[in-house]
Design an enzyme around this catalytic site. Structure first.
Site, PDB file in Angstrom:
ATOM      1  N   VAL B  36       1.058  -1.114   0.353  1.00 45.96           N
ATOM      2  CA  VAL B  36      -0.238  -0.151  -0.140  1.00 45.96           C
ATOM      3  C   VAL B  36       1.108   1.277  -0.303  1.00 45.96           C
ATOM      4  O   VAL B  36       0.646   2.913  -1.271  1.00 45.96           O
ATOM      5  CB  VAL B  36      -0.868   0.121   0.895  1.00 45.96           C
ATOM      6  CG1 VAL B  36      -1.389   1.321   1.705  1.00 45.96           C
ATOM      7  CG2 VAL B  36      -1.740  -1.294   0.819  1.00 45.96           C
ATOM      8  N   PRO B  56      11.170  -0.209   8.663  1.00 42.19           N
ATOM      9  CA  PRO B  56      12.603  -0.412   8.908  1.00 42.19           C
ATOM     10  C   PRO B  56      13.032  -1.203   7.401  1.00 42.19           C
ATOM     11  O   PRO B  56      12.553  -1.657   6.679  1.00 42.19           O
ATOM     12  CB  PRO B  56      12.814  -1.761   9.701  1.00 42.19           C
ATOM     13  CG  PRO B  56      11.024  -1.266  10.650  1.00 42.19           C
ATOM     14  CD  PRO B  56      10.356  -0.528  10.207  1.00 42.19           C
ATOM     15  N   GLY B  59      11.567  -4.337   6.214  1.00 43.74           N
ATOM     16  CA  GLY B  59      10.526  -4.206   6.207  1.00 43.74           C
ATOM     17  C   GLY B  59      10.059  -3.812   4.442  1.00 43.74           C
ATOM     18  O   GLY B  59       8.104  -3.630   4.347  1.00 43.74           O
ATOM     19  N   ASP B 132      -6.893   2.550   5.266  1.00 41.74           N
ATOM     20  CA  ASP B 132      -8.089   0.997   5.718  1.00 41.74           C
ATOM     21  C   ASP B 132      -8.802   2.338   6.780  1.00 41.74           C
ATOM     22  O   ASP B 132      -9.715   0.603   7.445  1.00 41.74           O
ATOM     23  CB  ASP B 132      -7.262   0.154   5.671  1.00 41.74           C
ATOM     24  CG  ASP B 132      -6.982  -0.856   4.552  1.00 41.74           C
ATOM     25  OD1 ASP B 132      -8.004  -0.273   3.263  1.00 41.74           O
ATOM     26  OD2 ASP B 132      -6.120  -1.304   4.314  1.00 41.74           O
TER      27      ASP B 132
END
Lengths: 273, 273
Positions: B36, B56, B59, B132
């Protein structure tokens, strides 16, 4: 090609970030009461904003005067003063909500005053648009087609406002008839689905099933969905299937489905064929 | 009917305020580095924002890692900390521009942390979108078609995201071919016009004449406009006329116009027929 750089979209640049701003119950200050202000006021009222108009009564055009008389907006009958940005009475009348507005739209024929308001807004971090002064705008308005829940915005990024309006009209004329209504019906089905399968963990399954429904039905078929049809389609949700439209029509009036691949609570399990 | 209330559009309500946000050279903070986030980053880079990604390194998904490696974004290799909102290093490296970002986009799988960032943004009056979590969004993204300077955004106001994408594709397929290029050419003509008639007082005349040009030419004819054609069309500006396309084509290669209704500096006046 996995891992190669070519797989990622190139950055094009040069565009705007087109966003659907949520200003329901937010406080929008409109400075000015002429024709441009009237357009801005309708724009933000259509998005359910709470609006204050600052402009001497004599400067209100008939449309803005109408909105004031109908109490669709709060009116402050004088010229703008800098203190308005920090201590603006809230349209709800709630004294505790007196304070800076969430958005400021300026449409007055006074470049110096406009520029001052812009600078104040930036100091206070308030999103603002000074009509006809592109460098003093956090955002531009565009040409928007609206059909119920459907909104289509056309921007030419300032290259051709007339062409934006003509493309908007072209799109409005090309869209399937009654498409807004179709979206409304699908939105209602989505709402009913959330009622029968409310768990957050169901999110991905709900989304996948709604996509199947959207892909299967034509616009006309979506428009024709009755509440009974929706309840019948939803019987197929647990099995992850979407029935043919003929099957749904056949179930009208409480008839049993011809297609048996339906989860029905009374059986307690899904009858997979 | 003049003066009657029926002449003014009714307020429909229920829509969003769709805006073309100007974030060129503005500082956008993206918290998160997954799929996303990758979409958001491309969205804002395409609008020429300066971007900082906090996440990080481990990620980052391949696309975000690619943007970091290509130095398209500034990367802070750790989790978000509240101080980031008040003292974020500027992507330009200019220490004096350290401070709150102009916009915050959050796309992490941690509802509590997301909610905390949202609250901080609201306290600091920073526009934000928590992916979301509709109630924690100042704005939503939509389905956008881009063709050069043309951007068309489709929103169903949350009723049917799948339908929004399908309407976007329908529109993209229905638009006249090469319409983006046509808008680009008209934008160039508008720019040339501003060069030969730069005065602010000329604004209304410029706008009226550009509208005439836009209405007269087909999309294909706009695409075909050469720089020479534009210079020739502009000879008609002072007389307030727009020549026929055949006349313009006939002027190619320095030929005199067949149509004499042209203001030509060498005559010093407009020869009206």
């Amino acid at each position: 090609m996995a891992g190669s750089k070519e797989q990622f979209p190139d950055v094009k640049g040069g565009g705007s970030l087109i966003l659907a701003w949520q200003i329901k119950n937010k406080h929008v200050l409109v400075v000015g009461g002429g024709e441009v202000a009237a357009g801005r006021i309708l724009n933000v009222l259509d998005a359910d904003a709470l609006v204050t108009v600052i402009c001497p009564y004599s400067g209100l055009n008939p449309e803005v005067r109408h909105r004031v008389e109908q109490k669709q907006v709060q009116h402050i009958d004088r010229l703008f003063e800098p203190v308005d940005l920090e201590a603006l009475p809230h349209p709800s009348g709630d004294a505790e909500r007196t304070g800076p507005p969430d958005m400021v739209l300026v449409a007055i024929d006074d470049p110096d005053a406009s520029s001052q308001i812009w600078k104040l807004c930036k100091k206070l971090r308030i999103a603002a648009n000074i009509a006809d002064v592109p460098p003093e705008c956090d955002f531009y308005f565009g040409s928007v087609h609206r059909d119920g829940p459907l909104q289509i915005m056309v921007s030419t990024n300032g290259k051709g406002p007339r062409l934006a309006a003509s493309i908007r009209k072209f799109i409005a004329a090309s869209l399937p008839q009654d498409v807004g209504n179709a979206i409304e019906r699908i939105g209602r089905l989505r709402m009913k689905l959330r009622e029968i399968a409310p768990e957050t963990s169901e999110g991905p399954k709900r989304m996948k099933w709604m996509s199947k429904v959207s892909d299967k039905l034509t616009w006309n078929e979506m428009c024709d969905l009755t509440d009974e049809d929706m309840d019948n389609i939803l019987k197929y949700y647990n099995g992850g299937k979407v029935p043919e439209v003929d099957v749904i029509k056949g179930m009208r009036g409480g008839k049993a489905p011809e297609d048996l691949d339906v989860f029905d609570g009374s059986f307690g399990f899904s009858i997979g064929l």
